[in-house]
Design a protein around this motif. Structure first.
Motif, PDB file in Angstrom:
ATOM      1  N   ALA A 166       0.822  -1.218   0.000  1.00 50.67           N
ATOM      2  CA  ALA A 166       0.000   0.000   0.000  1.00 50.67           C
ATOM      3  C   ALA A 166       0.857   1.270   0.000  1.00 50.67           C
ATOM      4  N   VAL A 167       1.824   1.320  -0.928  1.00 52.94           N
ATOM      5  CA  VAL A 167       2.625   2.540  -1.085  1.00 52.94           C
ATOM      6  C   VAL A 167       1.850   3.544  -1.932  1.00 52.94           C
ATOM      7  N   PRO A 168       2.180   4.844  -1.838  1.00 49.98           N
ATOM      8  CA  PRO A 168       1.405   5.860  -2.563  1.00 49.98           C
ATOM      9  C   PRO A 168       1.231   5.596  -4.058  1.00 49.98           C
ATOM     10  N   ASP A 169       2.295   5.176  -4.742  1.00 50.13           N
ATOM     11  CA  ASP A 169       2.198   5.020  -6.195  1.00 50.13           C
ATOM     12  C   ASP A 169       1.208   3.953  -6.625  1.00 50.13           C
ATOM     13  N   ILE A 170       0.968   2.951  -5.791  1.00 49.28           N
ATOM     14  CA  ILE A 170      -0.027   1.952  -6.184  1.00 49.28           C
ATOM     15  C   ILE A 170      -1.430   2.542  -6.104  1.00 49.28           C
ATOM     16  N   PHE A 171      -1.630   3.519  -5.200  1.00 46.09           N
ATOM     17  CA  PHE A 171      -2.938   4.177  -5.133  1.00 46.09           C
ATOM     18  C   PHE A 171      -3.156   5.090  -6.341  1.00 46.09           C
ATOM     19  N   LYS A 172      -2.088   5.680  -6.861  1.00 48.44           N
ATOM     20  CA  LYS A 172      -2.187   6.441  -8.109  1.00 48.44           C
ATOM     21  C   LYS A 172      -2.609   5.510  -9.239  1.00 48.44           C
ATOM     22  N   ALA A 173      -2.021   4.309  -9.258  1.00 52.30           N
ATOM     23  CA  ALA A 173      -2.349   3.337 -10.298  1.00 52.30           C
ATOM     24  C   ALA A 173      -3.788   2.841 -10.160  1.00 52.30           C
ATOM     25  N   ALA A 191      -6.267   4.537  -8.798  1.00 47.40           N
ATOM     26  CA  ALA A 191      -7.117   5.672  -9.192  1.00 47.40           C
ATOM     27  C   ALA A 191      -7.199   5.797 -10.713  1.00 47.40           C
ATOM     28  N   ALA A 192      -6.105   5.423 -11.410  1.00 48.50           N
ATOM     29  CA  ALA A 192      -6.067   5.498 -12.870  1.00 48.50           C
ATOM     30  C   ALA A 192      -6.660   4.259 -13.534  1.00 48.50           C
ATOM     31  N   GLN A 208      -7.310   8.138  -4.464  1.00 50.59           N
ATOM     32  CA  GLN A 208      -6.646   9.445  -4.564  1.00 50.59           C
ATOM     33  C   GLN A 208      -6.479  10.080  -3.184  1.00 50.59           C
ATOM     34  N   LYS A 209      -7.502   9.956  -2.357  1.00 52.87           N
ATOM     35  CA  LYS A 209      -7.442  10.499  -1.000  1.00 52.87           C
ATOM     36  C   LYS A 209      -6.349   9.794  -0.179  1.00 52.87           C
TER      37      LYS A 209
END
Length: 321
Positions: free
Chosen positions: A251-258, A260-261, A310-311
């Motif tokens: 659950a690192v930030p970049d996986i949440f960007k992915a 969200a996309a 995103q949040k």
């Protein structure tokens, strides 16, 4: 100095020596694996913050993913006479000799994030870790539910060979595969927990499996490898998260960007705050002799697109990932 003054001064020194160490006086050496992933960098950053909160001096040695560097660091900490040693072991075996040295020096050792072989259980005070078998099982259960009985060929990006967390995350996932005949791990290879290696291995998987047509899902032992795998899929003309499902851990930030996309589907959280509970355990042990449980377990939570990725990204991006 008068006799009375000398006696008073001597008594004061004796009393001071008898008092337990306060948090402000504690020095802890931390043998960190390295910065092979965003999660590892966040763990280091959060550890510094947690130590500062408690007025503890934290000395961090970056081992660059080499066990020999960790052993050297532990011996250096012993020579310095630190109050405690934190160890995030790069592999699970080969620690007995150096941990015996720490025990003989009466310096308690706390494991962070990863465990060691059972033979060394008596050589450390406690281990602050997640249940990495459970993490793998949570990932597998999500996938089983997502494909709803459909035949699904899975490729697996394993963590560092010999690391307890890699062994356990595989074990947990395999336990779910064993109960679901429609799930089949067709390829499994180490990506060393890094984005670059994850991308490289995923490229080989895609070539070996009909340009990716024979792959239903990717399971990665950490998000960084998955981020690399997502890049490989995109470069191969595939749509990650749609053509090929993804589930990974950390659950690192970049996986949440992915997520969200729409390019990733699920991740299981591994909190980077292992040091907070470890520091509390050491402080209680040093001040009152309170022996902590042998295992202090952290929570593992599943996140998907339904959780406002995103949040979550915005809340995590400042933690040092």
């Amino acid at each position: 100095m008068t006799s009375k003054a000398l006696l008073a001064a001597t008594a004061l020194v004796a009393l001071t020596l008898a008092l337990p160490a306060t948090a402000a006086e504690l020095t802890v050496g931390f043998s960190q694996i390295g910065s092979e992933s965003g999660w590892r960098a966040a763990e280091t950053s959060v550890s510094k913050t947690e130590a500062t909160k408690r007025k503890v001096t934290l000395k961090i040695a970056d081992a660059q993913q080499k066990q020999e560097n960790q052993i050297k660091a532990i011996r250096s900490f012993i020579a310095q006479g630190v109050d405690a040693i934190f160890l995030a072991p790069v592999v699970s075996s080969g620690w007995d000799a150096v941990l015996k040295e720490a025990k003989e020096a009466k310096i308690p050792v706390v494991l962070l994030d990863r465990d060691i072989d059972p033979s060394g259980k008596e050589l450390y005070l406690t281990a602050v870790t997640s249940d990495s078998v459970h993490e793998g099982a949570v990932a597998g259960e999500w996938l089983a539910k997502a494909v709803a009985g459909k035949q699904c060929n899975v490729v697996e990006l394993q963590g560092t060979v010999g690391a307890s967390v890699a062994t356990n995350r595989k074990k947990g996932f395999d336990s779910v595969v064993a109960k679901n005949a429609n799930l089949k791990v067709v390829r499994s290879q180490t990506g060393d927990f890094t984005r670059a290696k994850g991308k490289e291995v995923m490229e080989s998987f895609i070539k070996a499996e009909g340009g990716g047509k024979n792959i239903c899902a990717v399971y990665a032992h950490n998000d960084d490898m998955m981020v690399g795998a997502i890049q490989a899929m995109k470069e191969a003309g595939l749509k990650p998260g749609k053509d090929i499902l993804t589930v990974s851990i950390d659950a690192v930030p970049d996986i949440f960007k992915a997520i969200a996309a729409g390019e990733a589907n699920a991740t299981v959280e591994l909190t980077p705050n292992m040091a907070g509970p470890a520091l509390d355990a050491i402080m209680a042990y040093k001040a009152k002799g309170t022996v902590p449980p042998k295992w202090i377990q952290t929570e593992s939570k599943l996140y998907t697109a339904a959780d406002d990725p995103q949040k979550i990204y915005d809340s995590k991006k400042g933690l040092g990932y």
